[in-house]
Design a protein around this motif. Structure first.
Motif, short mmCIF file in Angstrom:
data_model
loop_
_atom_site.label_atom_id
_atom_site.label_comp_id
_atom_site.label_asym_id
_atom_site.label_seq_id
_atom_site.Cartn_x
_atom_site.Cartn_y
_atom_site.Cartn_z
N TRP A 123 -5.14 -45.03 51.48
CA TRP A 123 -5.69 -43.85 50.83
C TRP A 123 -7.18 -43.99 50.56
N PHE A 177 -6.54 -45.39 38.08
CA PHE A 177 -5.64 -45.24 39.21
C PHE A 177 -5.05 -46.58 39.65
N ILE A 234 -10.52 -43.03 39.89
CA ILE A 234 -10.69 -42.00 40.92
C ILE A 234 -11.24 -40.72 40.28
N LEU A 282 -10.46 -35.19 43.06
CA LEU A 282 -9.54 -35.53 44.15
C LEU A 282 -8.08 -35.35 43.73
N LEU A 283 -7.87 -34.94 42.50
CA LEU A 283 -6.51 -34.79 42.00
C LEU A 283 -6.19 -33.31 41.75
N TYR A 329 -2.69 -37.12 43.53
CA TYR A 329 -3.61 -37.30 44.67
C TYR A 329 -2.96 -36.75 45.92
#
Length: 224
Positions: A8, A191, A213, A217-218, A223
């Motif tokens: 990821w 994270f 993170i 991006l969430l 995610y």
């Protein structure tokens, strides 16, 4: 810092890395392997380690090193240079860390000497950043100072890798929860760790490599 290779993270398309507390380039070498086309900016205050770092990357035209300590102020500061260089810091070592270094076999001595180094803030560096930034901070207990001096830059990162302590290894240092609060205020979520946790002889955790993170991006905390 180790075990960077997680799919990821590969998928983030990292094109810029800021490596704070570079030592002789252990993390920078790993970053270069994983992100072959990324621009890497490394910061290392100790001159011997800085010179080794520069020699290792002398043919890398996407690598720039700075002989600086990053902190929350721009000034010349007293820096604690340790016999075991990895433990050198703006802060003074605690007795817990001195004992751990020797008993764990990292180095036969945990002595330090004071030197003068130049400190700057990350935000003052005006680095040219790409579209996908990774920030790594490993400065032996002074991570909160680096974050305070680099808030605007750090906010632009997709991911931050920060060495965080659970017990005080340095005098007056910020611990894991303190860093968690700082990063949350900047829009980041904890994270997990990078499978690298160090334990004392009695089994209690001392420190780990923590992943933060960017909340952008969430989606609903997940995610995608």
């Amino acid at each position: 810092m180790c075990k960077l290779h997680m799919k990821w993270i590969d998928d983030l398309g990292i094109d810029t890395v800021i490596d704070i507390g570079a030592n002789i380039g252990q993390s920078a070498s790993e970053f270069r392997q994983q992100f072959p086309n990324a621009h890497i900016y490394s910061f290392e205050p100790l001159l011997v380690q800085y010179n080794i770092l520069c020699e290792a990357f002398k043919y890398d035209n996407k690598f720039v090193a700075y002989n600086l300590a990053l902190s929350d102020k721009e000034e010349y500061i007293v820096f604690n240079s340790a016999d075991f260089p990895d433990a050198s810091s703006i802060l003074s070592m605690s007795e817990l860390l001195k004992e751990y270094i020797v008993k764990a076999g990292f180095f036969p001595s945990a002595e330090t000497k004071e030197i003068i180094v130049r400190a700057a803030t990350l935000d003052s560096m005006n680095l040219v950043l790409g579209h996908s930034l990774l920030v790594k901070i490993d400065v032996q207990g002074a991570d909160d100072k680096v974050i305070r001096g680099g808030e605007e830059t750090i906010k632009k990162a997709k991911i931050c890798l920060i060495e965080t302590e659970f017990q005080p290894l340095y005098e007056g240092q910020a611990l894991f929860f303190d860093i968690l609060v700082q990063m949350k205020a900047l829009g980041f979520t904890y994270f997990g760790d990078r499978d690298r946790i160090f334990y004392n002889a009695n089994g209690t955790p001392l420190w780990q490599d923590s992943i933060f993170i960017n909340n952008n991006l969430l989606k609903n905390g997940i995610y995608a």
